[in-house]
Design a protein around this motif. Structure first.
Motif, PDB file in Angstrom:
ATOM      1  N   TRP A  85       0.804  -1.223   0.000  1.00  0.00           N
ATOM      2  CA  TRP A  85       0.000   0.000   0.000  1.00  0.00           C
ATOM      3  C   TRP A  85       0.833   1.267   0.000  1.00  0.00           C
ATOM      4  O   TRP A  85       0.490   2.218  -0.706  1.00  0.00           O
ATOM      5  CB  TRP A  85      -1.003  -0.009   1.150  1.00  0.00           C
ATOM      6  CG  TRP A  85      -2.155  -0.911   0.833  1.00  0.00           C
ATOM      7  CD1 TRP A  85      -2.472  -2.084   1.433  1.00  0.00           C
ATOM      8  CD2 TRP A  85      -3.123  -0.732  -0.211  1.00  0.00           C
ATOM      9  NE1 TRP A  85      -3.577  -2.654   0.834  1.00  0.00           N
ATOM     10  CE2 TRP A  85      -4.005  -1.833  -0.173  1.00  0.00           C
ATOM     11  CE3 TRP A  85      -3.331   0.259  -1.175  1.00  0.00           C
ATOM     12  CZ2 TRP A  85      -5.066  -1.974  -1.055  1.00  0.00           C
ATOM     13  CZ3 TRP A  85      -4.391   0.117  -2.053  1.00  0.00           C
ATOM     14  CH2 TRP A  85      -5.246  -0.988  -1.977  1.00  0.00           C
ATOM     15  N   ARG A  89       0.306   4.034  -2.928  1.00  0.00           N
ATOM     16  CA  ARG A  89      -0.003   5.437  -2.627  1.00  0.00           C
ATOM     17  C   ARG A  89       1.065   6.377  -3.189  1.00  0.00           C
ATOM     18  O   ARG A  89       0.755   7.430  -3.746  1.00  0.00           O
ATOM     19  CB  ARG A  89      -0.159   5.643  -1.119  1.00  0.00           C
ATOM     20  CG  ARG A  89      -1.482   5.154  -0.583  1.00  0.00           C
ATOM     21  CD  ARG A  89      -1.706   5.625   0.858  1.00  0.00           C
ATOM     22  NE  ARG A  89      -0.648   5.215   1.756  1.00  0.00           N
ATOM     23  CZ  ARG A  89      -0.613   4.072   2.444  1.00  0.00           C
ATOM     24  NH1 ARG A  89      -1.614   3.206   2.335  1.00  0.00           N
ATOM     25  NH2 ARG A  89       0.385   3.794   3.246  1.00  0.00           N
ATOM     26  N   SER A  90       2.317   5.979  -3.058  1.00  0.00           N
ATOM     27  CA  SER A  90       3.413   6.801  -3.561  1.00  0.00           C
ATOM     28  C   SER A  90       3.310   6.980  -5.081  1.00  0.00           C
ATOM     29  O   SER A  90       3.442   8.096  -5.597  1.00  0.00           O
ATOM     30  CB  SER A  90       4.753   6.150  -3.195  1.00  0.00           C
ATOM     31  OG  SER A  90       5.820   6.848  -3.791  1.00  0.00           O
ATOM     32  N   GLY A  92       0.608   6.588  -6.886  1.00  0.00           N
ATOM     33  CA  GLY A  92      -0.608   7.345  -7.147  1.00  0.00           C
ATOM     34  C   GLY A  92      -0.395   8.838  -6.986  1.00  0.00           C
ATOM     35  O   GLY A  92      -0.854   9.641  -7.807  1.00  0.00           O
ATOM     36  N   ARG A  93       0.325   9.231  -5.934  1.00  0.00           N
ATOM     37  CA  ARG A  93       0.637  10.658  -5.726  1.00  0.00           C
ATOM     38  C   ARG A  93       1.537  11.186  -6.836  1.00  0.00           C
ATOM     39  O   ARG A  93       1.339  12.299  -7.321  1.00  0.00           O
ATOM     40  CB  ARG A  93       1.338  10.858  -4.382  1.00  0.00           C
ATOM     41  CG  ARG A  93       0.424  11.018  -3.209  1.00  0.00           C
ATOM     42  CD  ARG A  93       1.172  11.497  -1.968  1.00  0.00           C
ATOM     43  NE  ARG A  93       2.375  10.733  -1.676  1.00  0.00           N
ATOM     44  CZ  ARG A  93       2.409   9.631  -0.938  1.00  0.00           C
ATOM     45  NH1 ARG A  93       1.305   9.139  -0.428  1.00  0.00           N
ATOM     46  NH2 ARG A  93       3.543   9.010  -0.715  1.00  0.00           N
ATOM     47  N   TRP A  96      -0.518  11.747  -9.980  1.00  0.00           N
ATOM     48  CA  TRP A  96      -1.740  12.533  -9.845  1.00  0.00           C
ATOM     49  C   TRP A  96      -1.790  13.800 -10.713  1.00  0.00           C
ATOM     50  O   TRP A  96      -2.854  14.188 -11.191  1.00  0.00           O
ATOM     51  CB  TRP A  96      -1.987  12.871  -8.371  1.00  0.00           C
ATOM     52  CG  TRP A  96      -3.315  13.497  -8.145  1.00  0.00           C
ATOM     53  CD1 TRP A  96      -3.541  14.741  -7.621  1.00  0.00           C
ATOM     54  CD2 TRP A  96      -4.608  12.950  -8.423  1.00  0.00           C
ATOM     55  NE1 TRP A  96      -4.892  14.990  -7.566  1.00  0.00           N
ATOM     56  CE2 TRP A  96      -5.564  13.895  -8.060  1.00  0.00           C
ATOM     57  CE3 TRP A  96      -5.042  11.744  -8.963  1.00  0.00           C
ATOM     58  CZ2 TRP A  96      -6.927  13.693  -8.198  1.00  0.00           C
ATOM     59  CZ3 TRP A  96      -6.404  11.533  -9.109  1.00  0.00           C
ATOM     60  CH2 TRP A  96      -7.326  12.494  -8.731  1.00  0.00           C
TER      61      TRP A  96
END
Length: 175
Positions: A85, A89-90, A92-93, A96
């Motif tokens: 996860w 998340r990393s 995804g950021r 973005w």
């Protein structure tokens, strides 16, 4: 060589973490993608309603963001990185800005629709906002990288030329 200089070089080689790192490539690419979506939503005689352009921009931005996240994660696993996860998340950021680039042109289309301007006007406004974002992010990337003025101008010109290709396609397809 002293220890402080060696430590500084190791930190520089490791690179900044995701919070410190500014990668404008996703925003530049996302702006060009948004311009392409707008052109695609502007058929010859019947441009899409402003609300449709807004929905297409957001949907396309999100789908391409997911695709980039997925591709990056698959590529990382190929190189032995563990999928967890924090890594998701990393990534995804980091990706973005590609999705965020749809917001300004979508806002332009929405504002035009809200004040009663024609769908064609909303489409053109969104297109020019997307292209302005593309050039703006290119200039910001050059400035952040401490590129010389000449390189920043050249980068902006190349970005503008790519955008003008999109505008030319819109003119050809809509007139």
């Amino acid at each position: 060589m002293d220890v402080r200089r060696m430590a500084g070089r190791r930190r520089a080689a490791a690179g900044p973490d995701d919070r410190e790192r500014a990668d404008y490539s996703g925003a530049v690419y996302g702006s060009l993608l948004a311009a392409s979506v707008i052109v695609g939503a502007s058929p010859r005689h019947d441009p899409a309603p402003a609300a449709t352009v807004v929905a297409l921009l957001f949907a396309t931005g999100l789908v391409f963001w997911l695709a980039h996240v997925y591709a990056s994660l698959v590529g990382d696993r190929q190189h032995g990185r563990r999928l967890d996860w924090p890594e998701i998340r990393s990534v995804g950021r980091r990706e973005w800005p590609l999705a965020q680039a749809a917001v300004p042109p979508a806002a332009a289309a929405a504002c035009c629709g809200l004040i009663g301007l024609s769908d064609a006007t909303a489409s053109w406004a969104a297109l020019f906002v997307a292209l302005g974002g593309q050039v703006g992010w290119t200039v910001a990337a050059g400035a952040r990288a401490h590129a010389g003025g000449r390189l920043i101008v050249m980068s902006a010109v190349v970005s503008l030329l790519l955008g003008m290709i999109i505008v030319a396609l819109k003119v050809i397809l809509t007139h």
